[in-house]
Design a protein around this motif. Sequence first.
Motif, PDB file in Angstrom:
ATOM      1  N   TYR A   1       0.690  -1.057   0.033  1.00 57.36           N
ATOM      2  CA  TYR A   1       0.063  -0.138   0.037  1.00 57.36           C
ATOM      3  C   TYR A   1       0.851   1.170   0.138  1.00 57.36           C
ATOM      4  CZ  TYR A   1      -3.378  -3.480   0.586  1.00 57.36           C
ATOM      5  OH  TYR A   1      -4.156  -4.542   0.492  1.00 57.36           O
TER       6      TYR A   1
ATOM      7  N   VAL B   1      -0.790  -0.319  -4.482  1.00 61.58           N
ATOM      8  CA  VAL B   1      -2.000   0.442  -4.250  1.00 61.58           C
ATOM      9  C   VAL B   1      -1.852   1.764  -3.354  1.00 61.58           C
ATOM     10  CG1 VAL B   1      -4.560  -0.043  -3.448  1.00 61.58           C
ATOM     11  CG2 VAL B   1      -3.138  -1.701  -4.093  1.00 61.58           C
ATOM     12  N   TYR B   2      -1.428   2.860  -3.934  1.00 54.74           N
ATOM     13  CA  TYR B   2      -1.367   3.919  -3.302  1.00 54.74           C
ATOM     14  C   TYR B   2      -2.303   4.997  -3.649  1.00 54.74           C
ATOM     15  CZ  TYR B   2       0.883   4.499  -7.874  1.00 54.74           C
ATOM     16  OH  TYR B   2       1.196   4.277  -9.205  1.00 54.74           O
TER      17      TYR B   2
ATOM     18  N   ALA C   1      -8.582   0.884  -2.653  1.00 58.34           N
ATOM     19  CA  ALA C   1      -8.031   1.401  -1.409  1.00 58.34           C
ATOM     20  C   ALA C   1      -9.174   1.694  -0.395  1.00 58.34           C
ATOM     21  CB  ALA C   1      -7.216   2.737  -1.869  1.00 58.34           C
TER      22      ALA C   1
ATOM     23  N   VAL D   1      -9.869  -1.977   1.107  1.00 58.23           N
ATOM     24  CA  VAL D   1      -8.813  -2.322   2.224  1.00 58.23           C
ATOM     25  C   VAL D   1      -9.083  -1.477   3.476  1.00 58.23           C
ATOM     26  CG1 VAL D   1      -6.911  -0.884   1.525  1.00 58.23           C
ATOM     27  CG2 VAL D   1      -6.435  -3.076   2.672  1.00 58.23           C
TER      28      VAL D   1
ATOM     29  N   ILE E   1      -3.805   4.690   4.515  1.00 57.98           N
ATOM     30  CA  ILE E   1      -4.075   3.441   4.201  1.00 57.98           C
ATOM     31  C   ILE E   1      -3.042   2.374   4.629  1.00 57.98           C
ATOM     32  CG2 ILE E   1      -4.654   1.783   2.199  1.00 57.98           C
ATOM     33  CD1 ILE E   1      -6.749   4.073   2.732  1.00 57.98           C
ATOM     34  N   PRO E   2      -1.666   2.697   4.379  1.00 57.01           N
ATOM     35  CA  PRO E   2      -0.655   1.691   4.893  1.00 57.01           C
ATOM     36  C   PRO E   2      -0.769   1.564   6.293  1.00 57.01           C
ATOM     37  CG  PRO E   2       0.369   3.092   3.487  1.00 57.01           C
ATOM     38  CD  PRO E   2      -1.200   3.442   3.480  1.00 57.01           C
TER      39      PRO E   2
ATOM     40  N   VAL F   1      -3.744  -0.570   7.554  1.00 58.39           N
ATOM     41  CA  VAL F   1      -3.502  -2.066   7.098  1.00 58.39           C
ATOM     42  C   VAL F   1      -2.649  -2.527   8.523  1.00 58.39           C
ATOM     43  CG1 VAL F   1      -2.379  -3.524   5.524  1.00 58.39           C
ATOM     44  CG2 VAL F   1      -3.909  -1.776   4.733  1.00 58.39           C
TER      45      VAL F   1
END
Length: 388
Positions: A27, A31-32, A47, A50, A245-246, A249
């Motif tokens: 991520y 998927v950024y 995105a 998730v 997002i990262p 996760v």
Amino acid sequence: MFENYTYLDNASITRLDERVFDEMKPYFFDVYAIPTSESGYSMGVEAREVLEKSRETIAGKLNAQTSELIFTSGYTESSNIALKGVAMALLKKKGNHIIVSKIEDYSVLNTAQALEKQGFKVTYLEVDQYGLVDPDVLGDHITPETILVSIQHANQEIGTIQNLNALGEICKDNGVLFHTDATHTFTRVPLDLEKIPVDLATISAHTIHGPAGIGALYIKKGTPITKWMDGGFQESNRRAGLENIPGAVGFTKAAELVTSEENQRLEKMRDHLIDRILTEVPKSVLNGHKIKRTPQNSNITFEYVEGESITLHLDMRGFAVSTGSACFSRSLDPSHVILGIGGDHERAHGSVRFTLGRFTTSEQIDAACDAVAIVVENLRKISPLGNL
């Protein structure tokens, strides 16, 4: 550089688990995109998916509804949203009185003080010698103007765990909203928000081997709260700012990796450390409750010695711990927590916190205890405070 270093300051921040990092990497590079609706482009849609899956998992750990959780930049922002958001929402509708305990972390204490400067009335509740808030004392301080009570689930320095059920029931019976800072208990101590009467709860990833810079706030459905930070319409228009997002996760993976077996192992090592030090180092005193404390926390005062000196000498021997000594902190004041439980300045200055984590071993604990005994004995021989 720190290959043989023993890190015992896990209440400040924990080392990122490699498995968490592996989960986060796609991520950053694959998927950024920012999360978009189903009508957006495919990377943004993924995105969004998730992010919502992460929200569902974290909410599940609290036994909360997915819609009741918003992601934030960490525990400081979460507590700011809780206190300031409720204060703004209820000021004209109900009152301007807020109650917090004297030993809250600065994310709550300084937020309460900021509101006080804006005209809000704040009561700072006393705690007992173990750091516990008496529910009856809380009830005595609630007035018709009280809009919010904020009492941590467990203390950041001494690890004492509050009775949220009793405190929450007092608030519920009086029609007052209840916020708890659960930064040091999330996944470490049971926290079922379906059963415990809590309206808002702060949690964070940085204390469970997740990434720094990501946290969350539980907001019970129907809780009146005003958006505190201006900007975009993220997090169902309850928190402005680009979603991490990262981080979400990584937070999710970190929460999934914590097990009851790990917590039991930490508790066993914690008790071993406390027993060894109190037995082998004269004039050492445990701070906080012996039983009602988080599995990873030990806080001990060593009489006749400055905590700063102990910390620096242990560091030279390869051990990282923290202290309530004013000289070691960025503040000029000694630990407000030790003072809050009835300790004097000497007790606060001599306090040292040992907090354990996933990567702490029993061998490291024994080595740390050996080092503490030697360091304290040597420092007492030259201490201007006196010696045995």
